[in-house]
Design a protein around this motif. Structure first.
Motif, PDB file in Angstrom:
ATOM      1  N   LYS A 101      87.880 -70.886  23.097  1.00 15.78           N
ATOM      2  CA  LYS A 101      87.310 -72.018  23.820  1.00 15.78           C
ATOM      3  C   LYS A 101      86.955 -71.597  25.239  1.00 15.78           C
ATOM      4  O   LYS A 101      87.600 -70.727  25.825  1.00 15.78           O
ATOM      5  N   PRO A 102      85.924 -72.225  25.821  1.00 14.94           N
ATOM      6  CA  PRO A 102      85.521 -71.875  27.191  1.00 14.94           C
ATOM      7  C   PRO A 102      86.621 -72.198  28.207  1.00 14.94           C
ATOM      8  O   PRO A 102      87.467 -73.067  27.974  1.00 14.94           O
ATOM      9  N   ASP A 103      86.603 -71.503  29.326  1.00 13.96           N
ATOM     10  CA  ASP A 103      87.616 -71.676  30.369  1.00 13.96           C
ATOM     11  C   ASP A 103      87.723 -73.112  30.861  1.00 13.96           C
ATOM     12  O   ASP A 103      88.812 -73.554  31.237  1.00 13.96           O
ATOM     13  N   ASP A 104      86.626 -73.847  30.861  1.00 10.06           N
ATOM     14  CA  ASP A 104      86.650 -75.215  31.391  1.00 10.06           C
ATOM     15  C   ASP A 104      86.955 -76.279  30.324  1.00 10.06           C
ATOM     16  O   ASP A 104      86.989 -77.471  30.615  1.00 10.06           O
ATOM     17  N   ASP A 105      87.225 -75.862  29.098  1.00 10.29           N
ATOM     18  CA  ASP A 105      87.564 -76.801  28.024  1.00 10.29           C
ATOM     19  C   ASP A 105      88.991 -77.307  28.241  1.00 10.29           C
ATOM     20  O   ASP A 105      89.925 -76.508  28.324  1.00 10.29           O
ATOM     21  N   PRO A 106      89.195 -78.626  28.338  1.00  7.69           N
ATOM     22  CA  PRO A 106      90.548 -79.149  28.571  1.00  7.69           C
ATOM     23  C   PRO A 106      91.513 -78.863  27.417  1.00  7.69           C
ATOM     24  O   PRO A 106      92.722 -78.952  27.583  1.00  7.69           O
ATOM     25  N   HIS A 107      91.005 -78.501  26.247  1.00  5.78           N
ATOM     26  CA  HIS A 107      91.849 -78.205  25.089  1.00  5.78           C
ATOM     27  C   HIS A 107      92.106 -76.708  24.926  1.00  5.78           C
ATOM     28  O   HIS A 107      92.670 -76.280  23.927  1.00  5.78           O
ATOM     29  N   ARG A 108      91.688 -75.925  25.906  1.00  2.00           N
ATOM     30  CA  ARG A 108      91.875 -74.471  25.834  1.00  2.00           C
ATOM     31  C   ARG A 108      93.363 -74.093  25.874  1.00  2.00           C
ATOM     32  O   ARG A 108      93.794 -73.176  25.214  1.00  2.00           O
ATOM     33  N   TRP A 109      94.145 -74.827  26.655  1.00  3.24           N
ATOM     34  CA  TRP A 109      95.549 -74.491  26.833  1.00  3.24           C
ATOM     35  C   TRP A 109      96.421 -75.354  25.930  1.00  3.24           C
ATOM     36  O   TRP A 109      96.328 -76.572  25.937  1.00  3.24           O
ATOM     37  N   VAL A 110      97.287 -74.703  25.160  1.00  4.17           N
ATOM     38  CA  VAL A 110      98.175 -75.388  24.222  1.00  4.17           C
ATOM     39  C   VAL A 110      99.617 -75.142  24.678  1.00  4.17           C
ATOM     40  O   VAL A 110     100.044 -73.999  24.837  1.00  4.17           O
ATOM     41  N   LEU A 111     100.353 -76.229  24.897  1.00  5.08           N
ATOM     42  CA  LEU A 111     101.748 -76.116  25.297  1.00  5.08           C
ATOM     43  C   LEU A 111     102.604 -75.943  24.048  1.00  5.08           C
ATOM     44  O   LEU A 111     102.537 -76.752  23.126  1.00  5.08           O
ATOM     45  N   THR A 112     103.398 -74.870  24.008  1.00  2.00           N
ATOM     46  CA  THR A 112     104.262 -74.582  22.861  1.00  2.00           C
ATOM     47  C   THR A 112     105.709 -74.465  23.337  1.00  2.00           C
ATOM     48  O   THR A 112     105.959 -74.152  24.500  1.00  2.00           O
ATOM     49  N   ALA A 113     106.657 -74.726  22.446  1.00  2.00           N
ATOM     50  CA  ALA A 113     108.063 -74.716  22.852  1.00  2.00           C
ATOM     51  C   ALA A 113     108.986 -74.348  21.692  1.00  2.00           C
ATOM     52  O   ALA A 113     108.612 -74.473  20.523  1.00  2.00           O
ATOM     53  N   ILE A 114     110.184 -73.914  22.051  1.00  2.12           N
ATOM     54  CA  ILE A 114     111.246 -73.614  21.088  1.00  2.12           C
ATOM     55  C   ILE A 114     112.566 -74.159  21.616  1.00  2.12           C
ATOM     56  O   ILE A 114     112.689 -74.462  22.802  1.00  2.12           O
ATOM     57  N   ILE A 115     113.555 -74.221  20.748  1.00  3.98           N
ATOM     58  CA  ILE A 115     114.919 -74.521  21.172  1.00  3.98           C
ATOM     59  C   ILE A 115     115.752 -73.245  21.019  1.00  3.98           C
ATOM     60  O   ILE A 115     115.435 -72.368  20.217  1.00  3.98           O
TER      61      ILE A 115
END
Length: 164
Positions: A101-115
């Protein structure tokens, strides 16, 4: 999940995708599972080292499920504290950039997590061999504080506080 905003120093609630995907990964799906991490060896693993240093989170939950039994007839066990409204489970997070995705796409960054998990406490050992690291409320801000670099000693303190 609860995180400390590095920019403002304020706590934020965020939704994240389960299973941590490191920022350096070229793909969203890894070859190995990353839905939990062993607390005992956390600082020694390259996948977890960077998030441990400054991207610690608390996964808020009313409880969690473990399952026992044979496939097709598994029994769910809801593990919770009847004296607490919410549990704070120690976790790590990472922002993964979707390079398609392009740098300015708001969905480019996905927050991921673990326990984080550790060997089961005696009362739960018959249900599962691992348990989430539960943080008592008095330790939440300490765990989230990005100023000390996270290391194995911090993880060990969290595990001990959770079983005390």
């Amino acid at each position: 999940m609860l995180i400390d905003s590095a920019k403002t120093g304020e706590l934020r609630l965020e939704q994240a995708r389960w299973s941590l995907v490191p920022a350096w990964s070229d793909t969203f799906k890894l070859k190995y599972p990353t839905f939990s991490a062993r607390a005992e060896t956390l600082a020694a693993k390259s996948t977890w080292r960077k998030p441990l240093q400054a991207h610690r989170t608390i996964i808020l939950a009313r409880g969690f499920y473990e399952w026992t039994g044979e496939k097709g007839s598994k029994q769910p066990w809801f593990i919770h504290d009847p004296n607490a409204e919410l549990l704070g489970l120690a976790g790590l997070y990472c922002w993964w950039p979707d390079r398609s995705k392009p740098d300015d796409d708001p969905h480019r960054w996905v927050l991921t997590a673990i326990i984080l998990t550790f060997d089961a406490v005696q009362t739960l050992a018959g249900i599962h061999d691992r348990n989430p690291v539960r943080l008592p409320e008095h330790m939440w801000l300490h765990w989230l504080d990005p100023s000390p670099t996270g290391d194995q000693a911090l993880v060990d303190d969290a595990v001990l506080a959770g079983i005390a």
